[in-house]
Write a protein that holds these residues in place. Structure first.
Motif, PDB file in Angstrom:
ATOM      1  N   VAL A 144       0.857  -1.184   0.000  1.00 59.74           N
ATOM      2  CA  VAL A 144       0.000   0.000   0.000  1.00 59.74           C
ATOM      3  C   VAL A 144       0.896   1.238   0.000  1.00 59.74           C
ATOM      4  O   VAL A 144       1.843   1.334   0.782  1.00 59.74           O
ATOM      5  N   TYR A 145       0.566   2.186  -0.885  1.00 60.34           N
ATOM      6  CA  TYR A 145       1.318   3.429  -1.014  1.00 60.34           C
ATOM      7  C   TYR A 145       0.364   4.613  -0.976  1.00 60.34           C
ATOM      8  O   TYR A 145      -0.792   4.499  -1.369  1.00 60.34           O
ATOM      9  N   VAL A 146       0.882   5.765  -0.544  1.00 60.58           N
ATOM     10  CA  VAL A 146       0.235   7.054  -0.765  1.00 60.58           C
ATOM     11  C   VAL A 146       1.220   7.808  -1.639  1.00 60.58           C
ATOM     12  O   VAL A 146       2.328   8.122  -1.203  1.00 60.58           O
ATOM     13  N   GLY A 147       0.821   8.036  -2.881  1.00 62.11           N
ATOM     14  CA  GLY A 147       1.779   8.574  -3.843  1.00 62.11           C
ATOM     15  C   GLY A 147       2.897   7.564  -4.009  1.00 62.11           C
ATOM     16  O   GLY A 147       2.653   6.401  -4.304  1.00 62.11           O
ATOM     17  N   GLU A 148       4.119   7.991  -3.744  1.00 65.05           N
ATOM     18  CA  GLU A 148       5.270   7.082  -3.830  1.00 65.05           C
ATOM     19  C   GLU A 148       5.771   6.645  -2.455  1.00 65.05           C
ATOM     20  O   GLU A 148       6.772   5.958  -2.349  1.00 65.05           O
ATOM     21  N   GLU A 149       5.046   7.048  -1.386  1.00 62.46           N
ATOM     22  CA  GLU A 149       5.469   6.686  -0.037  1.00 62.46           C
ATOM     23  C   GLU A 149       4.842   5.357   0.384  1.00 62.46           C
ATOM     24  O   GLU A 149       3.618   5.202   0.399  1.00 62.46           O
ATOM     25  N   PHE A 150       5.698   4.409   0.730  1.00 60.67           N
ATOM     26  CA  PHE A 150       5.263   3.090   1.179  1.00 60.67           C
ATOM     27  C   PHE A 150       4.601   3.195   2.544  1.00 60.67           C
ATOM     28  O   PHE A 150       5.129   3.816   3.451  1.00 60.67           O
ATOM     29  N   LEU A 151       3.406   2.576   2.686  1.00 68.56           N
ATOM     30  CA  LEU A 151       2.702   2.573   3.970  1.00 68.56           C
ATOM     31  C   LEU A 151       2.737   1.226   4.669  1.00 68.56           C
ATOM     32  O   LEU A 151       2.896   1.154   5.877  1.00 68.56           O
ATOM     33  N   GLY A 152       2.516   0.157   3.927  1.00 69.30           N
ATOM     34  CA  GLY A 152       2.444  -1.143   4.574  1.00 69.30           C
ATOM     35  C   GLY A 152       2.127  -2.258   3.599  1.00 69.30           C
ATOM     36  O   GLY A 152       2.136  -2.068   2.390  1.00 69.30           O
ATOM     37  N   ILE A 153       1.838  -3.420   4.172  1.00 67.68           N
ATOM     38  CA  ILE A 153       1.610  -4.631   3.389  1.00 67.68           C
ATOM     39  C   ILE A 153       0.264  -5.237   3.759  1.00 67.68           C
ATOM     40  O   ILE A 153      -0.131  -5.226   4.932  1.00 67.68           O
ATOM     41  N   ILE A 154      -0.420  -5.755   2.761  1.00 61.42           N
ATOM     42  CA  ILE A 154      -1.682  -6.474   2.971  1.00 61.42           C
ATOM     43  C   ILE A 154      -1.429  -7.954   2.718  1.00 61.42           C
ATOM     44  O   ILE A 154      -0.875  -8.333   1.677  1.00 61.42           O
ATOM     45  N   PHE A 155      -1.815  -8.764   3.676  1.00 60.22           N
ATOM     46  CA  PHE A 155      -1.722 -10.217   3.544  1.00 60.22           C
ATOM     47  C   PHE A 155      -3.132 -10.797   3.519  1.00 60.22           C
ATOM     48  O   PHE A 155      -4.024 -10.288   4.194  1.00 60.22           O
ATOM     49  N   LYS A 156      -3.314 -11.860   2.769  1.00 58.76           N
ATOM     50  CA  LYS A 156      -4.607 -12.550   2.746  1.00 58.76           C
ATOM     51  C   LYS A 156      -4.513 -13.811   3.589  1.00 58.76           C
ATOM     52  O   LYS A 156      -3.584 -14.607   3.435  1.00 58.76           O
ATOM     53  N   ASP A 157      -5.472 -13.984   4.474  1.00 61.78           N
ATOM     54  CA  ASP A 157      -5.581 -15.209   5.257  1.00 61.78           C
ATOM     55  C   ASP A 157      -6.340 -16.210   4.392  1.00 61.78           C
ATOM     56  O   ASP A 157      -7.552 -16.095   4.225  1.00 61.78           O
ATOM     57  N   GLU A 158      -5.634 -17.140   3.822  1.00 61.88           N
ATOM     58  CA  GLU A 158      -6.229 -18.103   2.888  1.00 61.88           C
ATOM     59  C   GLU A 158      -7.279 -18.983   3.551  1.00 61.88           C
ATOM     60  O   GLU A 158      -8.200 -19.455   2.891  1.00 61.88           O
ATOM     61  N   GLU A 159      -7.157 -19.180   4.851  1.00 62.46           N
ATOM     62  CA  GLU A 159      -8.081 -20.058   5.561  1.00 62.46           C
ATOM     63  C   GLU A 159      -9.497 -19.485   5.612  1.00 62.46           C
ATOM     64  O   GLU A 159     -10.468 -20.176   5.358  1.00 62.46           O
ATOM     65  N   ASP A 160      -9.608 -18.177   5.942  1.00 58.03           N
ATOM     66  CA  ASP A 160     -10.948 -17.599   6.058  1.00 58.03           C
ATOM     67  C   ASP A 160     -11.231 -16.498   5.038  1.00 58.03           C
ATOM     68  O   ASP A 160     -12.330 -15.955   5.006  1.00 58.03           O
ATOM     69  N   GLY A 161     -10.252 -16.155   4.209  1.00 57.87           N
ATOM     70  CA  GLY A 161     -10.469 -15.179   3.139  1.00 57.87           C
ATOM     71  C   GLY A 161     -10.362 -13.725   3.556  1.00 57.87           C
ATOM     72  O   GLY A 161     -10.576 -12.834   2.746  1.00 57.87           O
ATOM     73  N   ASP A 162     -10.041 -13.476   4.821  1.00 58.18           N
ATOM     74  CA  ASP A 162      -9.888 -12.101   5.297  1.00 58.18           C
ATOM     75  C   ASP A 162      -8.528 -11.541   4.901  1.00 58.18           C
ATOM     76  O   ASP A 162      -7.597 -12.282   4.590  1.00 58.18           O
ATOM     77  N   TYR A 163      -8.422 -10.214   4.966  1.00 57.09           N
ATOM     78  CA  TYR A 163      -7.166  -9.534   4.660  1.00 57.09           C
ATOM     79  C   TYR A 163      -6.662  -8.833   5.908  1.00 57.09           C
ATOM     80  O   TYR A 163      -7.451  -8.320   6.707  1.00 57.09           O
ATOM     81  N   ASN A 164      -5.352  -8.791   6.089  1.00 51.71           N
ATOM     82  CA  ASN A 164      -4.723  -8.091   7.204  1.00 51.71           C
ATOM     83  C   ASN A 164      -3.772  -7.047   6.648  1.00 51.71           C
ATOM     84  O   ASN A 164      -2.935  -7.351   5.793  1.00 51.71           O
ATOM     85  N   PHE A 165      -3.904  -5.818   7.148  1.00 53.95           N
ATOM     86  CA  PHE A 165      -3.038  -4.723   6.742  1.00 53.95           C
ATOM     87  C   PHE A 165      -2.048  -4.452   7.864  1.00 53.95           C
ATOM     88  O   PHE A 165      -2.447  -4.232   9.010  1.00 53.95           O
ATOM     89  N   SER A 166      -0.766  -4.475   7.553  1.00 56.60           N
ATOM     90  CA  SER A 166       0.287  -4.248   8.538  1.00 56.60           C
ATOM     91  C   SER A 166       1.069  -2.995   8.165  1.00 56.60           C
ATOM     92  O   SER A 166       1.598  -2.897   7.058  1.00 56.60           O
ATOM     93  N   MET A 167       1.133  -2.054   9.121  1.00 57.27           N
ATOM     94  CA  MET A 167       1.820  -0.788   8.886  1.00 57.27           C
ATOM     95  C   MET A 167       2.742  -0.502  10.060  1.00 57.27           C
ATOM     96  O   MET A 167       2.297  -0.422  11.203  1.00 57.27           O
ATOM     97  N   ALA A 168       4.022  -0.345   9.773  1.00 61.00           N
ATOM     98  CA  ALA A 168       4.986   0.014  10.812  1.00 61.00           C
ATOM     99  C   ALA A 168       5.032   1.535  10.918  1.00 61.00           C
ATOM    100  O   ALA A 168       5.013   2.249   9.920  1.00 61.00           O
ATOM    101  N   ILE A 169       5.098   2.035  12.143  1.00 61.60           N
ATOM    102  CA  ILE A 169       5.229   3.472  12.384  1.00 61.60           C
ATOM    103  C   ILE A 169       6.563   3.674  13.113  1.00 61.60           C
ATOM    104  O   ILE A 169       6.751   3.195  14.221  1.00 61.60           O
TER     105      ILE A 169
END
Length: 67
Positions: free
Chosen positions: A36-61
């Motif tokens: 995930v980016y805002v413009g060219e600035e990296f914000l974080g990563i989205i992972f998909k939980d294959e077991e239940d189909g949900d997505y998790n967004f991880s952002m380091a500050i």
């Protein structure tokens, strides 16, 4: 992550955060997640939980970003 998933997530982030400059992009060497980016600035990563189909967004500050 499949291109159609990335497209849906991209629309979700733009709509949810009311920011058209947000982008969800495929990762260059990984297929199990997207970036995930805002413009060219990296914000974080989205992972998909294959077991239940949900997505998790991880952002380091970083401590220096809070100063």
């Amino acid at each position: 992550m499949k291109p159609d998933e990335i497209k849906k997530l991209d629309a979700y982030f733009k709509r949810t955060f009311k920011n058209p400059s947000m982008q969800v992009r495929a990762r260059p060497r990984k297929s199990d997640s997207a970036e995930v980016y805002v413009g060219e600035e990296f914000l974080g990563i989205i992972f998909k939980d294959e077991e239940d189909g949900d997505y998790n967004f991880s952002m380091a500050i970083l401590d220096i970003d809070l100063a």
